[in-house]
Design a protein around this motif. Structure first.
Motif, PDB file in Angstrom:
ATOM      1  N   LEU A 609       0.835  -1.191   0.000  1.00  0.00           N
ATOM      2  CA  LEU A 609       0.000   0.000   0.000  1.00  0.00           C
ATOM      3  C   LEU A 609       0.875   1.250   0.000  1.00  0.00           C
ATOM      4  O   LEU A 609       1.771   1.388   0.837  1.00  0.00           O
ATOM      5  N   PRO A 610       0.605   2.182  -0.921  1.00  0.00           N
ATOM      6  CA  PRO A 610       1.357   3.437  -0.915  1.00  0.00           C
ATOM      7  C   PRO A 610       0.796   4.395   0.125  1.00  0.00           C
ATOM      8  O   PRO A 610      -0.248   4.145   0.741  1.00  0.00           O
ATOM      9  N   GLU A 611       1.468   5.499   0.282  1.00  0.00           N
ATOM     10  CA  GLU A 611       1.037   6.558   1.181  1.00  0.00           C
ATOM     11  C   GLU A 611      -0.388   7.016   0.893  1.00  0.00           C
ATOM     12  O   GLU A 611      -1.194   7.215   1.812  1.00  0.00           O
ATOM     13  N   VAL A 612      -0.731   7.163  -0.395  1.00  0.00           N
ATOM     14  CA  VAL A 612      -1.990   7.781  -0.775  1.00  0.00           C
ATOM     15  C   VAL A 612      -2.382   7.285  -2.163  1.00  0.00           C
ATOM     16  O   VAL A 612      -1.517   6.951  -2.981  1.00  0.00           O
ATOM     17  N   ILE A 613      -3.684   7.216  -2.410  1.00  0.00           N
ATOM     18  CA  ILE A 613      -4.251   6.780  -3.688  1.00  0.00           C
ATOM     19  C   ILE A 613      -5.140   7.907  -4.208  1.00  0.00           C
ATOM     20  O   ILE A 613      -5.804   8.596  -3.425  1.00  0.00           O
ATOM     21  N   ALA A 614      -5.166   8.106  -5.498  1.00  0.00           N
ATOM     22  CA  ALA A 614      -6.067   9.110  -6.070  1.00  0.00           C
ATOM     23  C   ALA A 614      -7.521   8.744  -5.765  1.00  0.00           C
ATOM     24  O   ALA A 614      -7.871   7.574  -5.605  1.00  0.00           O
ATOM     25  N   GLY A 615      -8.381   9.757  -5.706  1.00  0.00           N
ATOM     26  CA  GLY A 615      -9.743   9.562  -5.230  1.00  0.00           C
ATOM     27  C   GLY A 615     -10.779   9.249  -6.286  1.00  0.00           C
ATOM     28  O   GLY A 615     -11.982   9.354  -6.010  1.00  0.00           O
ATOM     29  N   PHE A 616     -10.369   8.838  -7.487  1.00  0.00           N
ATOM     30  CA  PHE A 616     -11.338   8.527  -8.538  1.00  0.00           C
ATOM     31  C   PHE A 616     -12.222   7.344  -8.144  1.00  0.00           C
ATOM     32  O   PHE A 616     -11.803   6.453  -7.394  1.00  0.00           O
ATOM     33  N   ARG A 617     -13.412   7.310  -8.692  1.00  0.00           N
ATOM     34  CA  ARG A 617     -14.356   6.234  -8.383  1.00  0.00           C
ATOM     35  C   ARG A 617     -13.834   4.894  -8.898  1.00  0.00           C
ATOM     36  O   ARG A 617     -13.246   4.810  -9.982  1.00  0.00           O
ATOM     37  N   ARG A 618     -14.116   3.865  -8.144  1.00  0.00           N
ATOM     38  CA  ARG A 618     -13.685   2.527  -8.537  1.00  0.00           C
ATOM     39  C   ARG A 618     -14.281   2.122  -9.880  1.00  0.00           C
ATOM     40  O   ARG A 618     -13.598   1.527 -10.718  1.00  0.00           O
ATOM     41  N   GLU A 619     -15.543   2.475 -10.114  1.00  0.00           N
ATOM     42  CA  GLU A 619     -16.197   2.049 -11.356  1.00  0.00           C
ATOM     43  C   GLU A 619     -15.635   2.762 -12.582  1.00  0.00           C
ATOM     44  O   GLU A 619     -15.834   2.308 -13.711  1.00  0.00           O
ATOM     45  N   ASP A 620     -14.906   3.854 -12.376  1.00  0.00           N
ATOM     46  CA  ASP A 620     -14.371   4.585 -13.526  1.00  0.00           C
ATOM     47  C   ASP A 620     -13.238   3.818 -14.221  1.00  0.00           C
ATOM     48  O   ASP A 620     -13.169   3.785 -15.446  1.00  0.00           O
ATOM     49  N   PHE A 621     -12.333   3.242 -13.436  1.00  0.00           N
ATOM     50  CA  PHE A 621     -11.132   2.631 -14.018  1.00  0.00           C
ATOM     51  C   PHE A 621     -10.928   1.173 -13.612  1.00  0.00           C
ATOM     52  O   PHE A 621     -10.052   0.505 -14.164  1.00  0.00           O
ATOM     53  N   GLN A 622     -11.665   0.706 -12.623  1.00  0.00           N
ATOM     54  CA  GLN A 622     -11.597  -0.678 -12.144  1.00  0.00           C
ATOM     55  C   GLN A 622     -10.286  -1.013 -11.438  1.00  0.00           C
ATOM     56  O   GLN A 622     -10.102  -2.128 -10.961  1.00  0.00           O
ATOM     57  N   VAL A 623      -9.364  -0.094 -11.406  1.00  0.00           N
ATOM     58  CA  VAL A 623      -8.116  -0.238 -10.651  1.00  0.00           C
ATOM     59  C   VAL A 623      -7.866   1.079  -9.931  1.00  0.00           C
ATOM     60  O   VAL A 623      -8.285   2.138 -10.401  1.00  0.00           O
ATOM     61  N   PRO A 624      -7.182   1.051  -8.782  1.00  0.00           N
ATOM     62  CA  PRO A 624      -6.860   2.315  -8.111  1.00  0.00           C
ATOM     63  C   PRO A 624      -5.858   3.114  -8.927  1.00  0.00           C
ATOM     64  O   PRO A 624      -4.943   2.556  -9.537  1.00  0.00           O
ATOM     65  N   VAL A 625      -6.042   4.418  -8.945  1.00  0.00           N
ATOM     66  CA  VAL A 625      -5.165   5.302  -9.710  1.00  0.00           C
ATOM     67  C   VAL A 625      -4.025   5.759  -8.808  1.00  0.00           C
ATOM     68  O   VAL A 625      -4.253   6.253  -7.693  1.00  0.00           O
ATOM     69  N   HIS A 626      -2.795   5.592  -9.298  1.00  0.00           N
ATOM     70  CA  HIS A 626      -1.615   5.979  -8.524  1.00  0.00           C
ATOM     71  C   HIS A 626      -1.607   7.480  -8.245  1.00  0.00           C
ATOM     72  O   HIS A 626      -1.914   8.287  -9.126  1.00  0.00           O
ATOM     73  N   TYR A 627      -1.242   7.843  -7.044  1.00  0.00           N
ATOM     74  CA  TYR A 627      -0.865   9.227  -6.769  1.00  0.00           C
ATOM     75  C   TYR A 627       0.594   9.357  -7.178  1.00  0.00           C
ATOM     76  O   TYR A 627       1.451   8.602  -6.692  1.00  0.00           O
ATOM     77  N   PRO A 628       0.942  10.284  -8.075  1.00  0.00           N
ATOM     78  CA  PRO A 628       2.240  10.215  -8.768  1.00  0.00           C
ATOM     79  C   PRO A 628       3.465  10.208  -7.877  1.00  0.00           C
ATOM     80  O   PRO A 628       4.444   9.514  -8.180  1.00  0.00           O
ATOM     81  N   VAL A 629       3.471  10.981  -6.779  1.00  0.00           N
ATOM     82  CA  VAL A 629       4.690  11.090  -5.976  1.00  0.00           C
ATOM     83  C   VAL A 629       4.480  10.544  -4.562  1.00  0.00           C
ATOM     84  O   VAL A 629       5.122  10.978  -3.617  1.00  0.00           O
ATOM     85  N   ALA A 630       3.595   9.566  -4.422  1.00  0.00           N
ATOM     86  CA  ALA A 630       3.351   8.967  -3.114  1.00  0.00           C
ATOM     87  C   ALA A 630       4.568   8.199  -2.634  1.00  0.00           C
ATOM     88  O   ALA A 630       5.260   7.540  -3.412  1.00  0.00           O
ATOM     89  N   CYS A 631       4.822   8.283  -1.325  1.00  0.00           N
ATOM     90  CA  CYS A 631       5.876   7.462  -0.724  1.00  0.00           C
ATOM     91  C   CYS A 631       5.473   5.995  -0.770  1.00  0.00           C
ATOM     92  O   CYS A 631       4.315   5.645  -0.558  1.00  0.00           O
ATOM     93  N   HIS A 632       6.436   5.146  -1.041  1.00  0.00           N
ATOM     94  CA  HIS A 632       6.249   3.703  -0.912  1.00  0.00           C
ATOM     95  C   HIS A 632       7.619   3.042  -0.804  1.00  0.00           C
ATOM     96  O   HIS A 632       8.448   3.248  -1.673  1.00  0.00           O
TER      97      HIS A 632
END
Length: 714
Positions: A609-632
């Protein structure tokens, strides 16, 4: 703007860490976060490999054991002199990197294997750039270059970069090769590789980093001493097996749950860092490899059921740095727990106030809250007695320094011109907003911070009672109850059926729907009906994205699915929200959050799990959208699933009486059988088995050692 590091391969060994692109490269150009870091400095910010002028193609990459990285590459079509061609994919290229914290170095081996039927000869070029940027420069928060560089030079077949920092520290990166390069020029090494069919050829690279004070006078004038790691490295370098053996162990019928927990524990092992003789969890790679009050406290709290000892080290370390005086530059006040400690050039030169910086409103009550929760798991009052003076100083700070308006709330307003405008966990400058989208005006009292104070005072009251201070205990309980009454009156937002984000200047409500009230639910400060309504509000579609609860409602004016705190999904935030839902009997909401976060983890490399995930709806992309500069990896994200697991299983310790209550145990929807082995309560431990039933879960006690009594309450 720093480019995305979402797919980076990260490795760390104590205070040395490497952030590498998936193809093994560290780009020489462009603004990015890749590189080799040590003590808040990116020593090496560019490192590229080319074969006959072309970059290899990546096949696979991974990080092993936390401090080892492996890249499997191959060649594109290589057009050589005299019309010769090495067809694509005839060369296997294995690039291995191992971090050695004891020597502050990286050992690398690049191995070429010829899968073809002819002898292949080609040029290999390794190119380097050492910028010695402070991590604040890398992030784009500061743009000044303070020190001076020596010209890169070659000596004894070694490439040497030297930087003289404004903090009077000379930083050096020395790169050695075996065999020696056939050609060396400026900042590149060139080799002529010749490899027969079926054979291999290897080149080794060693990168050594050094920090040295420049003169005794400079040492005396340097406000931040150099922190060394070599004297303690051996004692902290447990193997992954040793690290995992110290924890409560999980066995379940869910491959996903097993994998997430295993990754979480390995990541926390990687994030171990130290100051002096005390360990703590660094907040996250690459931006926050440092001691953070809030982050270190929350992850230690998340991990109490898995390893309570780490909480004690964290508390002692933060007590060592507790505020002693009034220093507006660093937002320091007596009794305040630090926000962040940095040891890089900008801190040492006095250009930023992080030596340490105290601009966090929540670290101090969280310090007290963790101390109380640690005692509940261990049944040991010795740490409380040891930290009795820091405890009273922290309570005094909450009582005196936090209330600017006289309402009795813990508020913040920065005094530092290079500090943080916002001082809660949502500390970006635009995080605390009004319904019209404008920014709230300090002094600001955050909703969750009042809950932390409430729970902290109750926890310390219990410890005072146990140590023979009934009057102090009664006083703290009375203060907590008065706070609860005012809180439920002043923070309630009837129109939305939840609590507001904050009270700003003059007691005005910042009336937006956010995730922050979920933290308050976790502490138990809300009245029962308001707590239940707030939990239900968190689960509506504008807040719940399908991958978890957003930081800000999608219906709010300032909502942004990639705004750092304005609509993203944070795993640790959701873990505390789930605990808040459980506190008010909303078990299905908690399980829904748990399932969403776990299923999000399924889509990230190694289930991390990264620090943060983008808040787009699950039904929009079916996968979580990366937050570009999240710590991991990131510490409190790594602790999120272990915490949600023990929360939903209902583990509530009272080690002073040798009791472990299991209250309304519930299994996440993707598991039917869970075992926790070696759960420590006081001086004993217990192995527990949970089996899904139609109405909840059946609990079996497999083994108990010491004086531990288990009581199941449904």
């Amino acid at each position: 703007m720093v480019s995305s590091i979402a797919n980076a391969v990260t490795v760390k060994n104590l205070n040395l860490y490497y952030v590498i692109a998936p193809d093994g490269q560290v780009p020489l150009e462009s603004e990015h976060g890749f590189g080799l870091y040590f003590h808040d400095c990116r020593f090496l910010g560019g490192y590229e490999m080319v074969l006959a002028g072309l970059a290899p193609a990546v096949l696979a990459s991974t990080a092993q054991k936390g401090y080892m990285a492996l890249f499997e590459l191959t060649n594109p079509d290589l057009h050589l002199e005299k019309g010769k061609l090495i067809p694509k994919e005839e060369l296997g290229i294995r690039w291995e990197r191992v971090l050695d914290a004891e020597q502050t170095s990286v050992q690398e081996i690049v191995t070429f294997q010829n899968f073809g039927h002819q002898v292949h000869s080609f040029p290999l070029t390794l190119k380097f750039r050492a910028g010695f940027e402070d991590v604040f420069n890398v992030r784009g928060l500061v743009h000044d270059s303070l020190g001076r560089f020596d010209s890169p030079c070659w000596r004894d077949c070694k490439l040497r970069f030297v930087y003289h920092g404004a903090d009077h520290i000379r930083r050096t990166a020395t790169i050695a090769f075996s065999p020696a390069p056939d050609i060396s020029h400026k900042t590149a090494a060139e080799f002529r590789i010749c490899v027969s069919p079926g054979e291999t050829r290897a080149v080794s690279v060693t990168i050594e980093l050094q920090e040295r004070s420049e003169g005794e006078e400079a040492k005396r004038s340097n406000p931040q001493p150099v922190v060394t790691i070599t004297h303690l490295a051996r004692s902290f370098q447990d193997s992954p097996e040793q690290w995992l053996a110290q924890h409560t162990r999980l066995v379940s019928d869910s491959l996903l749950l097993n994998s997430i927990i295993d990754r979480s524990l390995h990541d926390l092992g990687m994030l171990r860092s130290h100051l002096g003789n005390k360990e703590y969890f660094a907040a996250g790679v690459p931006w926050f490899v440092a001691l953070f009050g809030r982050d270190s406290l929350i992850v230690a709290l998340e991990m109490l059921a898995f390893q309570p000892e780490f909480a004690a080290q964290t508390l002692r370390l933060l007590a060592d740095y507790q505020g002693q005086c009034i220093d507006p530059w660093r937002d320091e006040q007596p009794g305040r727990i630090l926000h962040e400690l940095r040891v890089g050039e900008l801190a040492g030169a006095g250009d930023i106030p992080h030596t340490p910086f105290y601009g966090a409103v929540d670290a101090t009550p969280l310090f007290l809250l963790l101390l109380g929760r640690h005692a509940a798991w261990t049944g040991d009052l010795s740490l409380f007695r040891e930290l009795r003076a820091p405890v009273e100083r922290a309570l005094a700070w909450i009582a005196a320094a936090g209330d600017h308006n006289g309402e009795g709330y813990l508020e913040y307003q920065s005094t530092s011109n290079k500090g943080l405008v916002n001082q809660g966990w949502k500390d970006s400058g635009d995080a605390i907003v009004r319904a019209d989208g404008s920014l709230a005006k300090p002094p600001i009292a955050l909703v969750e911070v009042q809950g932390y104070v409430f729970a902290a005072k109750r926890a310390i009251a219990d410890l005072c009672e146990r140590t023979g201070e009934p009057d102090r205990a009664s006083q703290l309980r009375h203060e907590a109850e008065r706070l609860r009454t005012r809180f439920n009156r002043d923070f309630w937002y009837e129109d939305q059926g939840t609590f507001v984000l904050a009270l700003e200047a003059n007691g005005r409500q910042a009336a937006v729907v956010s995730s922050n009230p979920g933290h308050a639910l976790w502490t138990g400060i809300a009245d029962q009906d308001k707590g239940q309504r707030s939990a239900a509000r968190l689960m509506r579609d504008d807040m719940f994205s399908g991958w978890g609860v957003r930081t800000l409602s999608a219906s709010e004016r300032r909502y942004n699915p990639v705004g750092y705190h304005l609509g993203t999904v944070w795993p640790h935030d959701n873990a505390l929200l789930a605990a808040g839902c459980r506190h008010y009997g909303q078990d299905e909401a908690a399980l829904r959050i748990f399932t969403a976060i776990a299923e999000a983890a399924m889509h990230f490399r190694h289930h991390r799990l990264p620090e943060v995930i983008a808040g787009f709806r699950r039904e929009d992309f079916q996968v979580p959208v990366h937050y570009p500069v999240a710590c991991h990896p990131q510490a409190w994200a790594a602790g999120a699933v272990p915490f949600m697991l023990t929360t939903c299983l209902g583990l509530e310790p009272d080690a002073f009486f040798g009791n472990l209550r299991i209250v309304r145990p519930r299994l996440p929807h993707f598991a039917n059988h869970i075992e926790l082995r070696g759960v420590r309560v006081g001086g004993g431990s217990v192995d527990l088995e949970f089996e899904r039933t139609a109405g909840g879960a059946k609990v079996n006690i497999l083994k108990a050692t010491g004086q531990v009594s288990v009581k199941v309450e449904d």
